[in-house]
Motif scaffolding. Structure first.
Motif, mmCIF file in Angstrom:
data_model
loop_
_atom_site.group_PDB
_atom_site.id
_atom_site.type_symbol
_atom_site.label_atom_id
_atom_site.label_comp_id
_atom_site.label_asym_id
_atom_site.label_seq_id
_atom_site.Cartn_x
_atom_site.Cartn_y
_atom_site.Cartn_z
ATOM 1 N N LEU A 80 -15.947 -0.745 7.154
ATOM 2 C CA LEU A 80 -15.030 -0.342 6.089
ATOM 3 C C LEU A 80 -14.261 0.926 6.448
ATOM 4 N N VAL A 81 -14.917 1.879 7.075
ATOM 5 C CA VAL A 81 -14.265 3.145 7.418
ATOM 6 C C VAL A 81 -13.210 2.940 8.508
ATOM 7 N N PHE A 82 -13.545 2.158 9.526
ATOM 8 C CA PHE A 82 -12.602 1.938 10.621
ATOM 9 C C PHE A 82 -11.638 0.789 10.345
ATOM 10 N N ASN A 83 -11.760 0.167 9.195
ATOM 11 C CA ASN A 83 -10.833 -0.870 8.724
ATOM 12 C C ASN A 83 -10.686 -2.004 9.753
ATOM 13 N N VAL A 84 -11.810 -2.494 10.228
ATOM 14 C CA VAL A 84 -11.826 -3.559 11.226
ATOM 15 C C VAL A 84 -11.292 -4.839 10.597
ATOM 16 N N GLY A 85 -10.298 -5.432 11.234
ATOM 17 C CA GLY A 85 -9.709 -6.661 10.723
ATOM 18 C C GLY A 85 -9.053 -6.489 9.359
ATOM 19 N N ASN A 86 -8.665 -5.254 9.054
ATOM 20 C CA ASN A 86 -8.048 -4.931 7.772
ATOM 21 C C ASN A 86 -8.969 -5.252 6.590
ATOM 22 N N LEU A 87 -10.279 -5.309 6.863
ATOM 23 C CA LEU A 87 -11.250 -5.657 5.818
ATOM 24 C C LEU A 87 -11.415 -4.531 4.802
ATOM 25 N N GLY A 88 -11.375 -3.281 5.271
ATOM 26 C CA GLY A 88 -11.503 -2.149 4.345
ATOM 27 C C GLY A 88 -10.379 -2.118 3.327
ATOM 28 N N THR A 89 -9.162 -2.323 3.778
ATOM 29 C CA THR A 89 -8.010 -2.340 2.874
ATOM 30 C C THR A 89 -8.085 -3.519 1.912
ATOM 31 N N LEU A 90 -8.489 -4.658 2.421
ATOM 32 C CA LEU A 90 -8.604 -5.852 1.585
ATOM 33 C C LEU A 90 -9.639 -5.664 0.486
ATOM 34 N N ILE A 91 -10.806 -5.117 0.837
ATOM 35 C CA ILE A 91 -11.862 -4.926 -0.162
ATOM 36 C C ILE A 91 -11.482 -3.829 -1.146
#
Length: 111
Positions: A48-59
């Protein structure tokens, strides 16, 4: 298996075994399950912190962000915990042998 007079043939139960002494592997497993779960939670936090695969932004943009983070941490944590417990059981033979030697025998052969 019983004999003609109803006695147990080869095994007899040792009644002096307490519940705490009967399960020496429980603390061993709980320690490794907790370690695996903490590693899984750290992995989710890093994703979530490193926004891998834009997953952090999505969540974070979702309406149910807290639920999504909780479920992701729960399932990833349980996977890491299971893997850690499996690795601990397969590769920690010295520790398991010492635990099994300290444990009282539940079954004894009748002489």
């Amino acid at each position: 298996m019983t004999t003609d007079d109803g006695d147990i043939d080869h095994l007899e139960v040792n009644q002096e075994v307490t519940n705490a002494k009967r399960m020496p592997l429980v603390p061993f497993l709980l320690k490794h399950l907790a370690t695996g779960f903490v590693c899984g939670a750290a992995f989710v936090a890093a994703i979530l912190v490193f926004n891998v695969g834009n997953l952090g932004t999505l969540i974070m943009g979702a309406d149910v962000a807290v639920l999504a983070i909780f479920l992701l941490a729960l399932f990833v944590g349980s996977t890491f915990a299971s893997v850690q417990a499996g690795i601990a059981i397969m590769f920690k033979t010295d520790e398991l042998e010492s635990i099994s030697q300290r444990a009282p025998k539940r079954w004894s052969k009748r002489s």
